[in-house]
Write a protein that holds these residues in place. Structure first.
Motif, PDB file in Angstrom:
ATOM      1  N   ARG A 153     -14.029  94.368  51.723  1.00  0.00           N
ATOM      2  CA  ARG A 153     -12.890  94.939  52.457  1.00  0.00           C
ATOM      3  C   ARG A 153     -12.511  94.060  53.642  1.00  0.00           C
ATOM      4  O   ARG A 153     -11.330  93.875  53.942  1.00  0.00           O
ATOM      5  N   GLU A 181      -9.515  99.004  60.932  1.00  0.00           N
ATOM      6  CA  GLU A 181     -10.139  97.996  60.093  1.00  0.00           C
ATOM      7  C   GLU A 181     -11.672  98.098  60.108  1.00  0.00           C
ATOM      8  O   GLU A 181     -12.345  97.424  59.321  1.00  0.00           O
ATOM      9  N   GLN A 190      -8.893  92.392  54.175  1.00  0.00           N
ATOM     10  CA  GLN A 190      -8.096  92.656  55.368  1.00  0.00           C
ATOM     11  C   GLN A 190      -7.674  91.360  56.046  1.00  0.00           C
ATOM     12  O   GLN A 190      -6.520  91.195  56.447  1.00  0.00           O
TER      13      GLN A 190
END
Length: 506
Positions: A133, A87, A137
């Motif tokens: 992002r 991540e 996530q």
């Protein structure tokens, strides 16, 4: 004017800067803290290993990583971070505009690539992309957690409907039809603890996690010390007693309590599932059930794996022999023997995988698949004993095995161009995991694989510097370095002098 990327600015995003130049780190910190609200520099590092250590400690949202850093270059450091924390959002930086850097960085999964000196607008775009992002996530993880919770609730409600005929106004038939695949037939098993343990919440969670991975099994809500489990079976099939004993066995180990079981008959209509439940309850109350499960020796299991790790003076082969002898005693029936062996081999397979022994893991997987097919207890034990003893003999000669593996790895390095060699490709070539390759290199050479590879590259470069008239740039390329400046920096760190000084001294 301060630049605020799109996204959520109601929280602070942490940034780690990895650059071997203190002035560059100061410049980036100043730029971020004065021009980009919502971001804060939470850590700085000057080398790759230091960057890995600080990342693990502070867990930043974003990393700004210079490619030319000592000890472990930026691309390798980024790769290691992304392997452990996919991540992570990493922006790589370089003073050199070379396509191979860009391509390599993208292939490693980094967010983007910036040239020094960094332009604010380009940095703003990448920070904006990083925030988007990160938000995506987090939303995905939140949705998955919610979905998991909903599924657990729905499964418990389904079992309740099978017990009582309905739940929440919905019939057992409704739940059975809407499960994928739908439930046509099955039976109930009730597991009762003779005494409720103090850590009941943890035990409940652990046994639920165990059951949900078993084929066709659904656990209901605990009713005091009784756990109802519905097991889906095809019409005309027999009750899977090995599966029942496996659950009882696991529950006994988790709770350290005696476990009694009550089994109902298989019903081929959801409307009759409550009858299977009442049969199981009657069997539990009247004692017409398998009763207490086989007494599995957890102490022997613990001693075996401790010995296998070479952290005790015990001989693992002798402990294994004790375990198998106990299973060969007349009072142990085939079903209990199958259950105990399944439990033990599952633990052994996990141990092998942790050690990077994928071939051993495959061997155990095949044994697990065949255990239910065995119909003679003594033949089963003889087969298991021979297979496991062969494995133990191999384990006791692990140093010879590791030497062979090392020789295969060195041969692969020798036969391949330095540019094509990495920890992953090397491990793949010899059928091992990267973690195991790193382990055996540390055991053998007291250094990790990358350190060994660098030393080999430097030896190769030294030979070319002494025996050829190739340019330093050409030698750098031959040794696997696309950037001659970075090659020179690594060479000087290893040899205490520059490549040209080394050539002149020889």
């Amino acid at each position: 004017m301060r630049i605020a990327p799109r996204g959520r600015m109601d929280q602070i995003y942490k940034i780690l800067i990895v650059d071997d130049e203190p002035l560059a780190r100061f410049s980036f910190r100043n730029l971020i803290e004065t021009r980009f609200p919502g971001f804060v520099v939470s850590g700085e590092a000057g080398t790759g290993p230091e960057g890995l250590e600080i990342f693990s400690r502070i867990r930043p949202d974003i990393v700004m990583m210079d490619i030319q850093i000592p000890d472990l270059n930026g691309l390798e450091t980024s790769r290691l971070i992304l392997e452990r924390h996919p991540e992570a959002q990493i922006i790589v930086l370089s003073a050199y505009d070379q396509f191979e850097y860009v391509q390599d960085a993208i292939n490693h999964g980094v967010l983007g690539y910036l040239l020094k000196p960094v332009q604010e607008k380009k940095l703003a775009r990448l920070l904006d992309l990083a925030v988007q992002r990160i938000i995506s996530q987090r939303e995905t993880l939140r949705d998955l957690d919610q979905l998991k919770t909903y599924r657990q609730i729905a499964e418990s409600d389904m079992v309740s409907s099978f017990i009582y005929g309905s739940c929440g106004g919905l019939s057992a038939g409704f739940y059975a039809d809407h499960l994928k695949p739908s439930v046509k037939s099955g039976f109930f098993v009730l597991f009762r603890l003779d005494e409720i343990p103090t850590q009941m919440s943890r035990i409940s969670t652990d046994i639920s996690d165990f059951i949900k991975h078993l084929p066709g099994c659904s656990a209901g809500r605990w009713m005091g010390g009784i756990l109802p489990v519905f097991i889906k079976r095809e019409t005309g099939a027999e009750i899977d007693e090995v599966l029942v004993e496996s659950i009882a066995h696991r529950l006994q180990i988790l709770s350290s309590r005696t476990v009694l079981t009550g089994i109902g008959s298989i019903k081929s209509n959801p409307a009759e599932f409550p009858l299977s439940y009442r049969q199981a309850m009657n069997a539990l109350e009247t004692g017409q059930s398998p009763g207490q499960v086989f007494e599995y020796s957890r102490e022997l299991e613990d001693r075996f794996f401790t010995a296998l790790k070479s952290t005790s003076p015990d001989n693992p082969v002798e402990i294994l022999d004790q375990f198998l002898r106990r299973l060969s005693e007349p009072d142990v029936i085939l079903r209990d023997c199958q259950t105990a062996l399944t439990e033990f081999l599952i633990q052994l397979r996990r141990f092998m995988e942790d050690q990077g022994d994928m071939q051993g893991s495959l061997l155990i997987a095949n044994m697990l698949r065949d255990i239910p097919l065995q119909e003679d207890r003594l033949e089963l034990l003889s087969w298991i004993a021979q297979s496991l003893m062969d494995y133990m003999e191999l384990q006791q000669n692990s140093h010879a095995v590791e030497d062979l593996q090392i020789r295969k790895i060195l041969k692969y390095i020798d036969l391949n161009d330095f540019n094509e060699v990495s920890l992953e490709t090397t491990a793949r070539s010899v059928g091992l995991t990267p973690q195991y390759v790193s382990k055996i290199f540390k055991d053998k050479y007291k250094m990790n694989f990358l350190e060994y590879l660098i030393s080999r590259r430097m030896e190769f470069a030294c030979r070319l510097l002494k025996e050829s008239d190739m340019t330093v740039r050409k030698i750098a390329g031959e040794a696997g370095y696309g950037d001659v400046n970075y090659f020179s920096k690594v060479f000087k760190k290893q040899k205490g002098m520059s490549p040209r000084e080394y050539r002149q001294s020889n």
